[in-house]
Design an enzyme around this catalytic site. Sequence first.
Site, PDB file in Angstrom:
ATOM      1  N   TYR A   1       1.833  24.187   0.644  1.00 41.57           N
ATOM      2  CA  TYR A   1       1.352  25.420   1.263  1.00 41.57           C
ATOM      3  C   TYR A   1       0.345  26.103   0.361  1.00 41.57           C
ATOM      4  CZ  TYR A   1       5.172  25.472   4.709  1.00 41.57           C
ATOM      5  OH  TYR A   1       6.022  25.192   5.740  1.00 41.57           O
TER       6      TYR A   1
ATOM      7  N   TYR B   1       8.105  18.313   2.503  1.00 38.69           N
ATOM      8  CA  TYR B   1       8.078  18.796   1.122  1.00 38.69           C
ATOM      9  C   TYR B   1       9.496  19.089   0.643  1.00 38.69           C
ATOM     10  CZ  TYR B   1       8.319  23.401   3.370  1.00 38.69           C
ATOM     11  OH  TYR B   1       8.682  24.460   4.155  1.00 38.69           O
TER      12      TYR B   1
ATOM     13  N   ARG C   1      12.268  19.302   3.426  1.00 40.59           N
ATOM     14  CA  ARG C   1      12.029  19.820   4.784  1.00 40.59           C
ATOM     15  C   ARG C   1      11.265  18.780   5.595  1.00 40.59           C
ATOM     16  NH1 ARG C   1      11.739  24.449   6.938  1.00 40.59           N
ATOM     17  NH2 ARG C   1      12.824  23.233   8.485  1.00 40.59           N
TER      18      ARG C   1
ATOM     19  N   HIS D   1       6.815  20.265   9.695  1.00 44.19           N
ATOM     20  CA  HIS D   1       6.960  21.278  10.750  1.00 44.19           C
ATOM     21  C   HIS D   1       5.775  22.224  10.733  1.00 44.19           C
ATOM     22  CE1 HIS D   1       8.717  23.115   7.127  1.00 44.19           C
ATOM     23  NE2 HIS D   1       8.215  24.243   7.601  1.00 44.19           N
TER      24      HIS D   1
ATOM     25  N   HIS E   1       4.948  26.275  11.664  1.00 46.64           N
ATOM     26  CA  HIS E   1       5.529  27.585  11.985  1.00 46.64           C
ATOM     27  C   HIS E   1       4.720  28.244  13.099  1.00 46.64           C
ATOM     28  CE1 HIS E   1       8.094  27.960   8.314  1.00 46.64           C
ATOM     29  NE2 HIS E   1       7.169  27.192   7.778  1.00 46.64           N
TER      30      HIS E   1
END
Lengths: 235, 178
Positions: A106, A145, A155, A158, A160
């Site tokens: 991110y 990640y 995780r 995905h 958001h």
Amino acid sequence: MSEMAQQGFDMEVQPSYLDKGYKSTLLRAPSRALVLPKKSLSESTGPLFKDFEIGALDHDLTKNAIKVAEPLGERIVVHGTVTNEKGQPLPHTLIEIWQANSAGRYVHKVDQHDAPLDPNFLGTGRCMTDANGKYRFYTIKPGAYPWGNHYNAWRPAHIHLSLFGGDISSRLITQMYFPNDPLCKYDPIFNAVPTKGRDLLVSTFDLDHTEPSFALGYRFDIVLRGENATPFENL
Amino acid sequence: MSAKKLQTPSQTIGPYFAYGLTPGQYGYNFPGIVDGMMVDKNDEGNVVQIIGTVYDAEGKSVDDAMLELWQNDGERRLFGRYGTGTDEGNKFSFTTVKPKSVDGQAPFINVIIFMRGQLLHSYTRIYFEDEETLNATDETLNSIPEDRRKTIIAKKEDGRYVFDIYMQGNHETVFFQL
């Protein structure tokens, strides 16, 4: 409006505040019974963004942060319909989007994962449903990640998504997953959703919306709480 | 009549929402839709500042929550959003006008709280300490035991309202089911 007055979260498909598998909930989940307030004008309405001017590249995360070249990774196009619980399409609904890059990193300053940033990818965007409740955005397929919930926790990939419906009770923040991801079954956040609701979080591969020589298509339909079809303009 | 559609399940906002949802406040190069300034400072209404801190069960301030405020008193519809990761002490700060009473209820502002560790967002309301008369007769406030009622009444300090949110513990904030 009266028939929807007492509708709440459908706990057959919604996660609980407290979930032992997802450790951060232990110190942050409300522990006392929720209070049912007297309904008010403020709660039967919500912010409307139908006049919000979406930037020309807001819906295209593959282009909205380009500095020198195309971002790395697999281009995808995500589309679907946003409806209420009656299945009525919700037009002019704002969808805000954020995600990791193709390496699972991110842009957020607190993300310390040792995977490369992509100078040409920010990972945020937004779009609006059209008159028929349909939306579409372009992005790069995010990577998985690691995170600190438990030993060797990862995780699943995905995206958001944040949505406003017609009133504040239909507010939704969720995560869209990808089909056949082997990590989902080990993920406490995904598994905090009751079994009946899990498939609702997984997009489907969509060859009809795959754009030849350009991007793979995924479909993700979204159902917001309540039975409001159009927000009340004049309240 | 068609079958009812199942709600899309909620998932946590996670720790990395800032560049998507509050980019301006956190200094990212993407225009946000809204921030904590819900009105212009020179607004002709009763402009107020509301600050506060979100605390977890151990009394630690939460530095990765996002709050949304929404108010509609029939005259003004105002919306604001602020993350707790930029200000000293992990405070949030909103500037708005105090809403008017609707149908004789005490004035309040709706709050939606999101954070890592919340799979579903929480709802609460900000009431105001200096509305004693309307607070005393308000149906919702009176439905809450007196010792918990004060958790949702903002205190006036140094010309600002202070509204701290406790997720758990002895001071746990009253959260609502909408």
